[in-house]
Design an enzyme around this catalytic site. Sequence first.
Site, PDB file in Angstrom:
ATOM      1  N   ALA A  65       0.952  -1.426   0.088  1.00 42.89           N
ATOM      2  CA  ALA A  65       0.011  -0.045   0.009  1.00 42.89           C
ATOM      3  C   ALA A  65       0.882   1.191  -0.086  1.00 42.89           C
ATOM      4  O   ALA A  65       2.083   1.407   0.495  1.00 42.89           O
ATOM      5  CB  ALA A  65      -0.897   0.003   1.081  1.00 42.89           C
ATOM      6  N   GLY A 108       0.553  -4.948   0.426  1.00 39.19           N
ATOM      7  CA  GLY A 108      -0.526  -5.179  -0.389  1.00 39.19           C
ATOM      8  C   GLY A 108       0.091  -5.853  -1.804  1.00 39.19           C
ATOM      9  O   GLY A 108      -0.803  -6.550  -2.226  1.00 39.19           O
ATOM     10  N   GLU A 111      -0.360  -9.627  -0.972  1.00 36.82           N
ATOM     11  CA  GLU A 111      -1.820  -9.757  -0.967  1.00 36.82           C
ATOM     12  C   GLU A 111      -2.335  -9.689  -2.495  1.00 36.82           C
ATOM     13  O   GLU A 111      -3.421 -10.632  -2.669  1.00 36.82           O
ATOM     14  CB  GLU A 111      -2.365  -8.914   0.082  1.00 36.82           C
ATOM     15  CG  GLU A 111      -1.966  -8.885   1.357  1.00 36.82           C
ATOM     16  CD  GLU A 111      -2.275  -7.903   2.258  1.00 36.82           C
ATOM     17  OE1 GLU A 111      -2.324  -6.553   1.913  1.00 36.82           O
ATOM     18  OE2 GLU A 111      -2.926  -8.176   3.396  1.00 36.82           O
ATOM     19  N   GLU A 131       4.232  -5.457   7.219  1.00 40.63           N
ATOM     20  CA  GLU A 131       3.240  -4.342   7.782  1.00 40.63           C
ATOM     21  C   GLU A 131       3.776  -4.207   9.454  1.00 40.63           C
ATOM     22  O   GLU A 131       3.849  -3.115   9.744  1.00 40.63           O
ATOM     23  CB  GLU A 131       1.950  -4.742   7.656  1.00 40.63           C
ATOM     24  CG  GLU A 131       1.298  -4.694   6.348  1.00 40.63           C
ATOM     25  CD  GLU A 131       1.503  -5.799   5.438  1.00 40.63           C
ATOM     26  OE1 GLU A 131       2.397  -6.698   5.774  1.00 40.63           O
ATOM     27  OE2 GLU A 131       0.715  -5.826   4.558  1.00 40.63           O
TER      28      GLU A 131
HETATM   29  N1  DAK Z   1       4.364   3.402  -0.543  1.00 42.82           N
HETATM   30  C1  DAK Z   1       4.883   4.677  -0.874  1.00 42.82           C
HETATM   31  N2  DAK Z   1       6.330   4.707  -1.518  1.00 42.82           N
HETATM   32  C2  DAK Z   1       6.930   3.711  -1.466  1.00 42.82           C
HETATM   33  C3  DAK Z   1       6.537   2.395  -1.074  1.00 42.82           C
HETATM   34  C4  DAK Z   1       5.347   2.351  -0.413  1.00 42.82           C
HETATM   35  N3  DAK Z   1       5.024   1.255   0.129  1.00 42.82           N
HETATM   36  N4  DAK Z   1       7.888   1.750  -1.323  1.00 42.82           N
HETATM   37  C5  DAK Z   1       8.580   2.509  -1.864  1.00 42.82           C
HETATM   38  N5  DAK Z   1       8.287   3.601  -2.276  1.00 42.82           N
HETATM   39  C6  DAK Z   1       9.052   4.662  -2.909  1.00 42.82           C
HETATM   40  C7  DAK Z   1      10.202   5.057  -1.815  1.00 42.82           C
HETATM   41  O1  DAK Z   1       9.730   5.994  -1.088  1.00 42.82           O
HETATM   42  C8  DAK Z   1      10.849   5.892  -2.864  1.00 42.82           C
HETATM   43  O2  DAK Z   1      10.466   7.001  -3.225  1.00 42.82           O
HETATM   44  P1  DAK Z   1      11.532   8.339  -3.339  1.00 42.82           P
HETATM   45  O3  DAK Z   1      12.334   8.379  -2.081  1.00 42.82           O
HETATM   46  O4  DAK Z   1      12.441   8.138  -4.646  1.00 42.82           O
HETATM   47  O5  DAK Z   1      10.633   9.684  -3.511  1.00 42.82           O
HETATM   48  C9  DAK Z   1      10.867   4.973  -4.079  1.00 42.82           C
HETATM   49  O6  DAK Z   1       9.588   4.339  -3.816  1.00 42.82           O
HETATM   50  C10 DAK Z   1      11.933   3.996  -4.175  1.00 42.82           C
HETATM   51  O7  DAK Z   1      12.115   3.140  -3.052  1.00 42.82           O
HETATM   52  P2  DAK Z   1      13.425   3.095  -2.212  1.00 42.82           P
HETATM   53  O8  DAK Z   1      14.378   4.123  -2.430  1.00 42.82           O
HETATM   54  O9  DAK Z   1      13.023   2.691  -0.503  1.00 42.82           O
HETATM   55  O10 DAK Z   1      14.031   1.696  -2.799  1.00 42.82           O
HETATM   56  P3  DAK Z   1      14.843   0.553  -2.107  1.00 42.82           P
HETATM   57  O11 DAK Z   1      15.416  -0.218  -3.308  1.00 42.82           O
HETATM   58  O12 DAK Z   1      16.136   1.165  -1.411  1.00 42.82           O
HETATM   59  O13 DAK Z   1      14.125  -0.239  -1.103  1.00 42.82           O
HETATM   60  C11 DAK Z   1      11.905  -1.329  -0.510  1.00 42.82           C
HETATM   61  C12 DAK Z   1      12.750  -1.012  -1.607  1.00 42.82           C
HETATM   62  C13 DAK Z   1      10.767  -2.208  -1.348  1.00 42.82           C
HETATM   63  C14 DAK Z   1      12.604  -2.340   0.319  1.00 42.82           C
HETATM   64  C15 DAK Z   1      11.284  -0.360   0.061  1.00 42.82           C
HETATM   65  O14 DAK Z   1      11.089   0.872  -0.612  1.00 42.82           O
HETATM   66  C16 DAK Z   1      10.302  -0.426   1.332  1.00 42.82           C
HETATM   67  O15 DAK Z   1      10.594  -1.113   2.345  1.00 42.82           O
HETATM   68  N6  DAK Z   1       9.281  -0.138   1.052  1.00 42.82           N
HETATM   69  C17 DAK Z   1       7.979  -0.085   1.718  1.00 42.82           C
HETATM   70  C18 DAK Z   1       7.810  -1.710   1.902  1.00 42.82           C
HETATM   71  C19 DAK Z   1       6.491  -1.971   3.029  1.00 42.82           C
HETATM   72  O16 DAK Z   1       6.459  -1.627   3.977  1.00 42.82           O
HETATM   73  N7  DAK Z   1       5.332  -2.352   2.197  1.00 42.82           N
HETATM   74  C20 DAK Z   1       4.194  -2.502   3.217  1.00 42.82           C
HETATM   75  C21 DAK Z   1       3.413  -1.376   3.157  1.00 42.82           C
HETATM   76  S1  DAK Z   1       1.958  -1.455   4.190  1.00 42.82           S
HETATM   77  C22 DAK Z   1      -5.676  -2.220   3.291  1.00 42.82           C
HETATM   78  C23 DAK Z   1      -5.153  -3.075   2.479  1.00 42.82           C
HETATM   79  C24 DAK Z   1      -4.001  -3.463   2.365  1.00 42.82           C
HETATM   80  C25 DAK Z   1      -3.004  -2.670   3.120  1.00 42.82           C
HETATM   81  C26 DAK Z   1      -3.557  -1.786   3.971  1.00 42.82           C
HETATM   82  C27 DAK Z   1      -5.043  -1.578   4.063  1.00 42.82           C
HETATM   83  N8  DAK Z   1      -7.093  -1.699   3.509  1.00 42.82           N
HETATM   84  C28 DAK Z   1      -8.106  -2.414   2.674  1.00 42.82           C
HETATM   85  C29 DAK Z   1      -7.751  -0.842   4.528  1.00 42.82           C
HETATM   86  C30 DAK Z   1      -1.677  -2.967   2.821  1.00 42.82           C
HETATM   87  C31 DAK Z   1      -0.742  -2.423   3.887  1.00 42.82           C
HETATM   88  C32 DAK Z   1       0.829  -2.497   3.072  1.00 42.82           C
HETATM   89  O17 DAK Z   1       1.157  -2.796   2.257  1.00 42.82           O
END
Ligand code: DAK
Length: 257
Positions: A65, A108, A111, A131
């Site tokens: 997400a 997500g 998922e 998450e």
């Molecule tokens: N959201 C927003 N931006 C993201 C992102 C994300 N999930 N993942 C990466 N980006 C952005 C980074 O901020 C960065 O942007 P800039 O700084 O260049 O502007 C760009 O993408 C490149 O990312 P990185 O610089 O971080 O790239 P790396 O290769 O260093 O790292 C990484 C890649 C995938 C390990 C890292 O980006 C990372 O940890 N990302 C977050 C992964 C994460 O935590 N995912 C889970 C999110 S929570 C719901 C249904 C579903 C959900 C919620 C509610 N309902 C139905 C209510 C789901 C929740 C989730 O998925």
Amino acid sequence: MPSNLVVQAQADGVRLITLHRPQALNALNTELLAELADELDAAAHDEHTRTVIITGNRKAFAAGADINEMAERDLVGILNDPRVAHWQRIAAFPKPLIAAVNGFALGGGCELVMCADIVIAGSDARFGQPEINLGIIPGAGGTQRLLRAVGKPLAMQLVLTGETLDARHALQAGLISEMTQPELTVERALQVARSIAQKAPLAVRLAKEALLKAQDTDLASGLRFERHAFTLLAGTADRDEGIRAFQEKRPASFIGR
Ligand code: DAK
């Protein structure tokens, strides 16, 4: 026109949807999810579309997400979250859905992979539910579908630690159906999709429904559903055609009736 997707309808009944928010690793914001749900609805109603593939790019299928968007939502915003309905529409897609995955499939993104029926992943793919690192838990089926896919101990480890799984381990665990070289992921998904697109559409649809029943019903009910579906197909022109084609030693030509 969707702005976060590239949609290519192929002549052979396959629709290829590419998630396209590369600047955010295809993070699934509300707009993208709405566009994806709309595209799947359109594909469900289009009789020429037999199978859909969802893919991303080489670095990311989808990194979850959109965390920046999530930061803006308070409790009331979460209670009225439009993404819930989008996810429900995506998960209810009735035709075969194939995920072709390279790079990150996290949160997500993972998922979304688990909403697919078949998962072809490049050897560079990484899966996970991180998450917990944000102080939350999966919200689009991650706790439920992951446990059913890989079993309790591994699902617990992934969800409670936020660790990721590489493609080889995902294959061993049953999270994906096939691993390819990263550059061949979409091509292999297209091959599989085209093969399914040539089968009898009603049989494909009922086969998917029956297999999904096996995940969430008891054996007796599942067997009853299978028998009803099997009997229903006995009344179709495609069953006659399939059997006749076998006897006449020619390929079958199915019409979906
Ligand atoms: N959201 C927003 N931006 C993201 C992102 C994300 N999930 N993942 C990466 N980006 C952005 C980074 O901020 C960065 O942007 P800039 O700084 O260049 O502007 C760009 O993408 C490149 O990312 P990185 O610089 O971080 O790239 P790396 O290769 O260093 O790292 C990484 C890649 C995938 C390990 C890292 O980006 C990372 O940890 N990302 C977050 C992964 C994460 O935590 N995912 C889970 C999110 S929570 C719901 C249904 C579903 C959900 C919620 C509610 N309902 C139905 C209510 C789901 C929740 C989730 O998925």
